[in-house]
Design an enzyme around this catalytic site. Structure first.
Site, PDB file in Angstrom:
ATOM      1  N   ASP A 270     -25.560 -13.037   0.868  1.00  0.00           N
ATOM      2  CA  ASP A 270     -24.368 -12.744   1.261  1.00  0.00           C
ATOM      3  C   ASP A 270     -22.960 -11.666   1.081  1.00  0.00           C
ATOM      4  O   ASP A 270     -23.791 -10.679   1.936  1.00  0.00           O
ATOM      5  CB  ASP A 270     -23.308 -13.534   0.354  1.00  0.00           C
ATOM      6  CG  ASP A 270     -21.851 -14.257   0.981  1.00  0.00           C
ATOM      7  OD1 ASP A 270     -21.468 -14.449   2.097  1.00  0.00           O
ATOM      8  OD2 ASP A 270     -20.799 -14.334   0.467  1.00  0.00           O
ATOM      9  N   ASP A 274     -18.872  -8.319  -3.876  1.00  0.00           N
ATOM     10  CA  ASP A 274     -17.494  -8.911  -3.657  1.00  0.00           C
ATOM     11  C   ASP A 274     -16.344  -9.584  -5.092  1.00  0.00           C
ATOM     12  O   ASP A 274     -17.467  -9.786  -6.095  1.00  0.00           O
ATOM     13  CB  ASP A 274     -18.315 -10.779  -3.013  1.00  0.00           C
ATOM     14  CG  ASP A 274     -18.267 -10.589  -1.984  1.00  0.00           C
ATOM     15  OD1 ASP A 274     -19.006  -9.704  -1.564  1.00  0.00           O
ATOM     16  OD2 ASP A 274     -18.750 -11.872  -1.572  1.00  0.00           O
ATOM     17  N   ARG A 326     -16.665  -4.924   6.752  1.00  0.00           N
ATOM     18  CA  ARG A 326     -15.581  -5.527   5.753  1.00  0.00           C
ATOM     19  C   ARG A 326     -16.641  -4.069   4.929  1.00  0.00           C
ATOM     20  O   ARG A 326     -16.965  -4.131   3.799  1.00  0.00           O
ATOM     21  CB  ARG A 326     -16.437  -7.145   4.687  1.00  0.00           C
ATOM     22  CG  ARG A 326     -16.166  -7.858   6.090  1.00  0.00           C
ATOM     23  CD  ARG A 326     -16.449  -9.659   4.926  1.00  0.00           C
ATOM     24  NE  ARG A 326     -16.086 -10.704   5.638  1.00  0.00           N
ATOM     25  CZ  ARG A 326     -16.820 -11.827   5.059  1.00  0.00           C
ATOM     26  NH1 ARG A 326     -16.360 -11.659   4.281  1.00  0.00           N
ATOM     27  NH2 ARG A 326     -15.452 -12.717   5.883  1.00  0.00           N
TER      28      ARG A 326
END
Length: 448
Positions: A270, A274, A326
């Site tokens: 992933d 984060d 991102r």
């Protein structure tokens, strides 16, 4: 009749005894084995509502009090620190100085291994007050194994990070640690990989959830995989059931005062880093990111307005080969992106939604050859009528190979740029400032 009454009394006593035993068992289960909650961003799993959490397990407890009222002031402090470090370098104050204020704070010292905790005083930006395990003892990891996530073996990394006291965690030798389940950390911990070649790879990786004061430094974190549906311990007195994790390299959830510095991260299931669910007071610096799609998510969901307290500094990182998007992707909060080197992206570099403030200063953006991917910025699934009021600004960025940054809000105003007291060090110095990004090859009695 007497016999019947005795039988009835005996039955009632038995029932009451059974209920008492069951309730006692339930209370023990609640104390010993309550559910551990987690999340990994927009696609995160949330196993319960906030009302079900203990007070010390809510993001309000850890984070809201740690967001500063004037984030521009913190950004200005970062810029001043960079400027001062660079000016001292130009004057010859540092024989090894690069103009990177974090590195110049500790890397010139040949005896760094005797003064490891000095690192805790070198942070900048929103995560500058993260002290990690500075005020605790050293813990030496001697065993790379991870056989039991509920009863970890002393000497393992898992045993170190769950302790309920401050610890500065170091490694006896080079090692590859393949975690069977998420590494659930406790507050006031530093993981310091300097002096050893330490990889966390090919299994679960690091989760920072509802805690404070963590420093992650000097690790290779890669090939992280989804794990879960298992019991995992997060303190000496508490373990619980974890549902499936998405496979982030470092997942920050409802936490504050976090500093992620000088790590090499790549190829996880992933995100690489984060931060979600009202995490704040975070600095991500000097890292080397490669070979990954969705690099960094900052903010849980457009509808999750509690992320307005999120404040993150992203400084001196190298976003390198094989990256897609991102770097970061932001929601709601304030994000200072300063003196990073963007040498590769396939889709876009900086994206966002839900009205984040993005302050981009002194970065180098080298656009890909693809003529349809030259734009640095992306407003994710938002009409221009809405995002034109968002405050996205670019100051002193070096835009190469056709790269362009689309400002908005106050950032689109030339008068704002002239009036601003901000101003990162020249983007022409980014290559030098980020030359040591990633995990360093530090050896004793030599400059790191």
């Amino acid at each position: 009749m007497a016999v019947s009454l005795r039988c009835l009394s005996l039955c009632m006593f038995t029932v009451l005894l059974f209920v008492t035993v069951v309730m006692a068992h339930v209370e023990v289960e609640k104390k010993e084995n309550p559910d551990l909650r987690t999340n990994t961003g927009q696609s995160s799993r949330i196993n319960t509502t906030m009302a079900d959490l203990r007070p010390e397990e809510t993001e309000e407890y850890w984070t809201h009090e740690h967001a500063v009222s004037d984030p521009d002031e913190v950004a200005s402090q970062v810029v001043m620190t960079i400027r001062n470090s660079t000016e001292r370098r130009n004057l010859g104050y540092f024989s090894c100085g690069t103009g990177n204020p974090i590195d110049d704070c500790w890397r010139c010292d040949k005896s760094w291994h005797k003064n490891r905790k000095r690192l805790a005083d070198c942070g900048i930006g929103f995560g500058r007050n993260a002290i990690g395990g500075r005020d605790g003892r050293y813990y030496v990891v001697t065993d790379p194994s991870d056989h039991d996530a509920v009863n970890p073996r002393p000497g393992t990394l898992r045993h170190a990070v769950i302790q309920d006291r401050p610890l500065w965690i170091v490694f006896k030798r080079d090692m590859v640690i393949t975690l069977k389940q998420e590494l659930i950390m406790n507050s006031f911990k530093t993981i310091d990989g300097r002096g050893a070649n330490v990889h966390i790879a090919n299994g679960a990786c690091i989760t920072i959830q509802y805690i404070t004061n963590v420093i992650i430094h000097g690790l290779h974190i890669h090939d992280c995989k989804p794990t879960g549906n298992a019991l995992v311990r997060n303190s000496p007195s508490h373990y619980g059931f974890r549902s499936m994790a998405d496979g982030d390299g470092i997942s920050i959830f409802g936490s504050s005062h976090i500093w992620v510095d000088h790590n090499s991260l790549s190829n996880c299931a992933d995100g690489l880093v984060d931060a979600v669910m009202a995490s704040t007071a975070i600095t991500v610096s000097n890292n080397y990111f490669t070979h990954h799609n969705e690099v960094m998510l900052l903010g849980h969901a457009d509808s999750y307005s509690r992320d307005k307290v999120m404040q993150v500094t992203i400084a001196f990182n190298h976003f390198g080969e094989g990256l897609m998007q991102r770097m970061p992707r932001c929601r709601h909060g304030y994000f200072h992106v300063v003196n990073n080197d963007y040498t590769h992206w396939e889709m876009y570099a900086i994206g966002g939604s839900a009205d984040p403030t993005i302050n981009s200063q002194g970065n180098r953006f080298i656009a890909p050859a693809n003529p349809f991917a030259k734009e640095v910025t992306k407003r994710v699934e938002t009409a221009s009528g809405r995002w034109r009021h968002w405050n996205w600004r670019s100051e002193g960025d070096l835009l190469l190979n056709g790269a362009f940054f689309t400002p908005s809000g106050k950032g689109a105003s030339a008068s704002y740029a002239r009036a601003s007291s901000l101003g990162a060090k020249s983007s022409s110095m980014v290559a030098t400032i980020t030359s040591g990004a990633g995990a360093l090859n530090c050896r004793r009695s030599t400059q790191c």
